[in-house]
Motif scaffolding. Structure first.
Motif, short mmCIF file in Angstrom:
data_model
loop_
_atom_site.label_atom_id
_atom_site.label_comp_id
_atom_site.label_asym_id
_atom_site.label_seq_id
_atom_site.Cartn_x
_atom_site.Cartn_y
_atom_site.Cartn_z
N LYS A 66 60.05 71.42 4.83
CA LYS A 66 61.03 72.02 4.54
C LYS A 66 60.98 73.79 3.02
O LYS A 66 61.84 73.98 2.76
CB LYS A 66 62.04 70.93 3.89
N LEU A 67 60.26 72.79 2.58
CA LEU A 67 59.73 73.68 0.78
C LEU A 67 59.97 75.10 1.12
O LEU A 67 59.58 75.77 0.51
CB LEU A 67 59.21 72.79 -0.63
N LEU A 68 58.93 75.14 2.01
CA LEU A 68 58.46 76.01 2.86
C LEU A 68 59.14 77.29 2.44
O LEU A 68 59.20 78.10 2.00
CB LEU A 68 57.27 76.70 3.53
N ASP A 69 60.37 76.74 3.53
CA ASP A 69 61.33 77.44 3.62
C ASP A 69 62.58 77.74 2.12
O ASP A 69 63.06 78.99 2.48
CB ASP A 69 62.35 76.19 4.60
N LYS A 70 62.59 77.01 1.79
CA LYS A 70 63.44 77.47 0.35
C LYS A 70 62.66 78.23 -0.25
O LYS A 70 63.35 78.96 -1.07
CB LYS A 70 63.29 75.83 -0.35
N ASP A 103 52.72 68.29 -4.62
CA ASP A 103 53.46 66.75 -4.31
C ASP A 103 53.19 66.82 -3.67
O ASP A 103 52.80 65.18 -2.49
CB ASP A 103 54.40 66.08 -4.41
N ALA A 104 54.24 67.64 -2.08
CA ALA A 104 54.71 66.81 -1.08
C ALA A 104 52.62 66.82 -0.39
O ALA A 104 52.85 66.20 0.53
CB ALA A 104 54.74 67.52 -0.82
N LEU A 105 52.02 67.96 0.04
CA LEU A 105 50.43 67.66 -0.01
C LEU A 105 50.07 66.33 -0.15
O LEU A 105 49.70 65.91 0.44
CB LEU A 105 50.41 69.15 -0.24
N LEU A 106 50.01 66.45 -1.26
CA LEU A 106 49.11 65.35 -2.11
C LEU A 106 49.10 63.99 -0.88
O LEU A 106 48.09 62.91 -0.84
CB LEU A 106 48.97 65.17 -3.57
N SER A 107 50.82 63.44 -1.04
CA SER A 107 51.62 62.51 -0.65
C SER A 107 51.26 62.66 1.37
O SER A 107 51.43 61.39 2.13
CB SER A 107 52.54 62.21 -1.39
N GLY A 108 51.01 63.80 1.34
CA GLY A 108 51.45 63.50 3.31
C GLY A 108 52.46 63.81 4.01
O GLY A 108 52.53 63.48 4.62
N ASP A 109 53.02 64.58 2.72
CA ASP A 109 54.37 64.39 2.93
C ASP A 109 54.74 66.26 4.42
O ASP A 109 55.70 66.40 3.15
CB ASP A 109 55.31 63.72 1.97
N LEU A 110 54.40 66.15 4.69
CA LEU A 110 55.02 67.03 5.89
C LEU A 110 55.47 67.33 6.11
O LEU A 110 56.32 69.25 6.45
CB LEU A 110 53.33 67.38 6.59
N GLU A 111 56.45 67.12 6.67
CA GLU A 111 57.74 67.07 6.95
C GLU A 111 58.12 67.81 5.55
O GLU A 111 59.36 68.92 5.28
CB GLU A 111 58.80 66.50 7.14
N LYS A 112 58.42 67.13 4.40
CA LYS A 112 59.16 67.52 3.43
C LYS A 112 58.42 69.20 3.11
O LYS A 112 59.26 69.80 2.21
CB LYS A 112 58.67 66.43 2.27
N PHE A 113 57.25 68.92 3.08
CA PHE A 113 56.46 70.42 2.87
C PHE A 113 57.20 72.04 3.14
O PHE A 113 56.93 72.66 2.68
CB PHE A 113 54.92 70.08 3.08
N ILE A 133 59.29 74.43 10.86
CA ILE A 133 60.47 74.16 9.88
C ILE A 133 60.78 74.65 8.83
O ILE A 133 61.37 75.06 8.09
CB ILE A 133 59.88 72.62 9.46
N GLY A 134 59.25 76.15 8.64
CA GLY A 134 59.00 76.66 7.67
C GLY A 134 58.01 77.66 7.01
O GLY A 134 57.56 77.12 8.01
N GLY A 135 58.67 78.83 6.48
CA GLY A 135 57.22 79.64 6.98
C GLY A 135 57.38 80.87 5.41
O GLY A 135 58.67 80.72 4.88
N LYS A 136 56.81 81.70 5.48
CA LYS A 136 56.46 82.58 4.74
C LYS A 136 55.90 83.25 5.06
O LYS A 136 54.93 83.99 5.56
CB LYS A 136 56.89 82.56 3.00
N ILE A 137 56.70 84.94 4.53
CA ILE A 137 55.80 86.25 4.23
C ILE A 137 54.19 85.82 3.55
O ILE A 137 54.44 85.21 2.52
CB ILE A 137 56.56 87.19 3.68
N SER A 138 52.66 85.83 4.10
CA SER A 138 52.26 86.29 3.07
C SER A 138 51.55 87.39 2.32
O SER A 138 51.32 88.33 2.85
CB SER A 138 50.58 86.09 3.64
N GLY A 139 51.81 87.30 1.14
CA GLY A 139 51.31 88.48 -0.10
C GLY A 139 53.00 89.04 -1.04
O GLY A 139 53.85 88.66 -0.06
#
Length: 314
Positions: free
Chosen positions: A248-252, A236-246, A282-288
């Motif tokens: 923060k959600l990556l971090d979670k 939903d964050a991506l579809l709405s263009g809310d990348l700050e929320k995007f 803001i956020g990130g994660k390991i891939s895989g």
């Protein structure tokens, strides 16, 4: 005549782990992932004899007398599996493969390899497979034929490309919904996402085995269910263009992913990620599966140069 095929690698924004059996069988899995501009490219040329030559750049080459003499021995088995399943001709083959990223990268490279080689033989097949069928064949060959552990998301994104919301339920239910993001959102993602090579993974199979055991004992179910919830929110964050929320959600999602199994992260990775957050991530994660490979991070505007300078130190 040369036949060429390529398949993209991927990063997973959220939901990775919920696509690994037995979790989706019981609870259903969801993933938001994206193909990236890193590829596995395959080239095929027919020979005048019956020999099969397979060469992967940087990894060596092997030659067999014919397709009937192909054996699984840990050397280019993915290519052999596709040949065994798809090639019905008698002429020999030269197959050359180039990968943009080294093995064990965490970017879905094994699925991209399968899909790239499947694409070669699909091109010369009288009955063409569609994208779903190509992805399913790659999954069956990798998971069942070669007994390599993993989920279902990689084969799908490598076959379809783009940014997708993917749903899994049971053994054969897969639904792909492309996320048609605005040009502005895609440009922002390209500008503010940074891919970081942490070094080859050494224990991804062990990590997946532990994750599966934790599902069977219920140890990581809460983290996986919460990850599902965040995956919908990221979509939903991506579809709405809310990348700050995007971001923060990556971090979670990263904090939850570390609860799936031991070894997904380590103190060095945690310290590095903490330092990047201090500089504007803001956020990130390991891939895989984790344990190394690639990490991607999403940074604030005007911070990319500082983050890249820090990355150069590793």
């Amino acid at each position: 005549m040369l036949i060429k095929s390529r398949a993209p690698m991927r990063i997973s924004f959220a939901g990775g782990g919920t696509d690994v059996d037995p979790f989706p069988e019981e609870y259903g899995g969801v993933v938001v992932n994206a193909s990236i501009n890193k590829y596995v490219t395959s080239t095929l040329k027919f020979r005048r004899d019956q020999k099969i030559k397979i060469e992967i750049a940087g990894e060596g080459k092997i030659i067999y007398d014919s397709k009937d003499t192909l054996v699984y021995d840990g050397k280019f088995d993915a290519v052999k599996a596709v040949i065994k399943h798809m090639y019905k001709g008698e002429r020999g083959l030269d197959i050359y493969i180039y990968k943009d990223v080294e093995p064990r990268s965490g970017l879905g490279g094994s699925a991209a390899l399968f899909l790239s080689v499947i694409g070669l033989f699909n091109e010369i097949s009288a009955k063409k497979l569609d994208k779903y069928e190509c992805a399913e064949l790659a999954y069956q060959l990798e998971r069942n034929e070669l007994k390599n552990l993993g989920g279902r998301q990689d084969q799908i994104v490598c076959a379809f490309g783009g940014i997708n919301f993917i749903e899994f339920k049971g053994k054969d239910f897969v639904r792909v919904t492309p996320l048609n993001l605005s040009k502005e959102t895609i440009c922002e993602l390209e500008e503010r996402l940074i891919l970081i090579n942490l070094g080859a993974r050494r224990n991804s199979g062990t990590i997946l085995e532990q994750q599966i055991k934790n599902v069977e004992t219920g140890k990581n179910i809460d983290a996986l269910l919460e990850t599902k919830k965040i995956t919908y929110e990221i979509k939903d964050a991506l579809l709405s263009g809310d990348l700050e929320k995007f971001g923060k959600l990556l971090d979670k999602a990263w904090e939850l992913k570390k609860k799936f199994a031991e070894g997904i992260s380590n103190p060095d990775i945690d310290r590095f990620y903490k330092r990047l957050k201090e500089l504007g991530v803001i956020g990130g994660k390991i891939s895989g599966a984790g344990g190394g490979g690639h990490m991607f991070v999403f940074c604030k505007s005007f911070c990319r140069h500082k983050i890249e300078r820090e990355i150069e130190k590793i």
